[in-house]
Scaffold this motif. Structure first.
Motif, PDB file in Angstrom:
ATOM      1  N   GLU A  57       0.831  -1.209   0.000  1.00 44.33           N
ATOM      2  CA  GLU A  57       0.000   0.000   0.000  1.00 44.33           C
ATOM      3  C   GLU A  57       0.862   1.255   0.000  1.00 44.33           C
ATOM      4  O   GLU A  57       0.572   2.230  -0.703  1.00 44.33           O
ATOM      5  CB  GLU A  57      -0.914   0.012   1.230  1.00 44.33           C
ATOM      6  CG  GLU A  57      -2.084  -0.953   1.152  1.00 44.33           C
ATOM      7  CD  GLU A  57      -3.317  -0.343   0.496  1.00 44.33           C
ATOM      8  OE1 GLU A  57      -3.221   0.808   0.025  1.00 44.33           O
ATOM      9  OE2 GLU A  57      -4.344  -1.020   0.448  1.00 44.33           O
ATOM     10  N   LYS A 100      -3.790  -8.564  -5.536  1.00 45.19           N
ATOM     11  CA  LYS A 100      -4.935  -7.902  -4.898  1.00 45.19           C
ATOM     12  C   LYS A 100      -4.722  -6.391  -4.811  1.00 45.19           C
ATOM     13  O   LYS A 100      -5.615  -5.599  -5.145  1.00 45.19           O
ATOM     14  CB  LYS A 100      -5.127  -8.497  -3.496  1.00 45.19           C
ATOM     15  CG  LYS A 100      -6.197  -7.828  -2.651  1.00 45.19           C
ATOM     16  CD  LYS A 100      -6.229  -8.476  -1.273  1.00 45.19           C
ATOM     17  CE  LYS A 100      -7.151  -7.736  -0.321  1.00 45.19           C
ATOM     18  NZ  LYS A 100      -7.129  -8.362   1.035  1.00 45.19           N
ATOM     19  N   LYS A 104      -6.589  -3.205  -6.714  1.00 41.91           N
ATOM     20  CA  LYS A 104      -7.130  -2.091  -5.931  1.00 41.91           C
ATOM     21  C   LYS A 104      -6.717  -0.753  -6.531  1.00 41.91           C
ATOM     22  O   LYS A 104      -7.504   0.209  -6.555  1.00 41.91           O
ATOM     23  CB  LYS A 104      -6.658  -2.197  -4.482  1.00 41.91           C
ATOM     24  CG  LYS A 104      -7.144  -1.060  -3.593  1.00 41.91           C
ATOM     25  CD  LYS A 104      -6.688  -1.243  -2.154  1.00 41.91           C
ATOM     26  CE  LYS A 104      -7.118  -0.061  -1.286  1.00 41.91           C
ATOM     27  NZ  LYS A 104      -6.709  -0.244   0.139  1.00 41.91           N
ATOM     28  N   TYR A 105      -5.477  -0.678  -7.014  1.00 39.13           N
ATOM     29  CA  TYR A 105      -4.958   0.567  -7.588  1.00 39.13           C
ATOM     30  C   TYR A 105      -5.070   0.588  -9.110  1.00 39.13           C
ATOM     31  O   TYR A 105      -4.465   1.452  -9.767  1.00 39.13           O
ATOM     32  CB  TYR A 105      -3.519   0.787  -7.132  1.00 39.13           C
ATOM     33  CG  TYR A 105      -3.434   1.239  -5.691  1.00 39.13           C
ATOM     34  CD1 TYR A 105      -3.411   2.590  -5.363  1.00 39.13           C
ATOM     35  CD2 TYR A 105      -3.426   0.319  -4.649  1.00 39.13           C
ATOM     36  CE1 TYR A 105      -3.357   3.018  -4.046  1.00 39.13           C
ATOM     37  CE2 TYR A 105      -3.377   0.727  -3.320  1.00 39.13           C
ATOM     38  CZ  TYR A 105      -3.341   2.073  -3.028  1.00 39.13           C
ATOM     39  OH  TYR A 105      -3.298   2.493  -1.717  1.00 39.13           O
TER      40      TYR A 105
END
Length: 322
Positions: A57, A100, A104-105
């Protein structure tokens, strides 16, 4: 910006050295087997773990990533047999975590370093991409699992990916800055060169009675810089949207026997090796050689450096770190 996961390792660092010439690069590596000093100074370095959502992240939220190249697998066949949990946890579960976060991005371009181990013990002399995949160890199995996951993600989430199955990467950067440095060392060429530098007493050849011209196993060796350039060609094809999914073998298409490798090392170095013939190792095929015709036709890539060039570059590097 390109994220290179495992960019401090042997193959990853050579890729980064080539990639920074044309792209902005961020490297994520936990340095469990990689070396911080191997990462090109032009790349951004982040120490972090492939399987950590928070580490990923922090990278994806900070940098404008538009493609990911994955070199962060554990890759010792023997260790995968004695500790399969480590291999399924890192090579499969942690890769799922990476995918994953990519989704998400909304990062849809992925280059995956796979392996000849997905083929197991082939029943053909020249392995093509449509040859049977039947891994005989958890390492090969873990890589094939990810290949299957990528195919499912392409269908479900429009992931664009290239799988590169390569054989025996060898040699060192032509800059002389980085080379092959594993602990423990399990690869033939650096083991021979370490012996010729006086760091090992002898070289063991595991079987000299195979059905090959000189009785020793034949393997497909490819210079690590050729390998890096294949990855960049695959990346550029994805970024240009020339294809959405592809799987390619990377090799020289010829193969060299263990004896030929030893002979070439002796010729390059001018030194004589002390060779011991040992018992065959279980599961060692007589011949593992790849056809790279598919990637040559699709992307115009082929291995440019021969065995002597591979060994000469490795020898120069090994001498420099004496």
């Amino acid at each position: 910006m390109i994220l290179v996961v495992g960019g401090a390792g042997y193959i990853g660092s050579h890729l980064v050295e080539e990639l920074v010439r044309t792209h902005e690069v961020v490297v994520l590596d936990n340095l469990s087997t990689g070396h911080r000093g191997a990462v090109d100074a032009q790349a951004v370095f982040v120490e972090g773990d492939l399987g950590s959502e928070s580490d990923l992240e922090s990278v994806f939220s900070k940098y404008p990533i538009n493609a990911v190249m994955h070199f962060a697998a554990n890759s010792l066949v023997g260790e995968s047999v004695t500790d399969p949990l480590k291999y399924y946890e890192n090579n499969v579960a942690a890769t799922l975590t990476l995918l994953k976060i990519m989704l998400k991005y909304n990062v849809k371009n992925f280059i995956f370093s796979s392996t000849a181990a997905t083929y197991g013990i082939p029943d053909v002399n020249i392995i093509r991409e449509d040859s049977r995949t039947q891994p005989i160890n958890p390492y090969g199995q873990s890589k094939l699992m990810v290949e299957n996951i990528l195919a499912d993600f392409a269908t479900a989430y429009d992931l664009h990916y290239v799988v590169l199955r390569y054989f025996n990467a060898a040699g060192a950067s032509e800059s002389g800055r980085i080379g092959e440095q594993h602990d423990p060392e399990t690869h033939l060429i650096p083991i021979i060169l370490q012996h010729l530098l006086g760091q090992r007493e002898q070289i063991s050849v595991f079987g000299d009675d195979y059905d090959t011209p000189d009785g020793t196993c034949i393997r497909d060796y490819i210079h690590v810089t050729d390998l890096a350039q294949a990855h960049i060609a695959a990346l550029d094809s994805l970024l240009a949207e020339k294809s959405k999914t592809a799987t390619y073998n990377l090799g020289n298409g010829q193969g060299y026997s263990v004896k030929e490798v030893i002979d070439t090392c002796e010729s390059v170095t001018g030194r004589k090796a002390n060779v011991i013939i040992a018992e065959r190792r279980a599961g060692d095929p007589a011949r593992l050689v790849a056809s790279s015709e598919k990637i040559r036709q699709a992307l115009g890539w082929k291995a440019e450096r021969d065995l002597e060039q591979i060994i000469s570059s490795a020898w120069n590097w090994h001498q420099s770190i004496q």
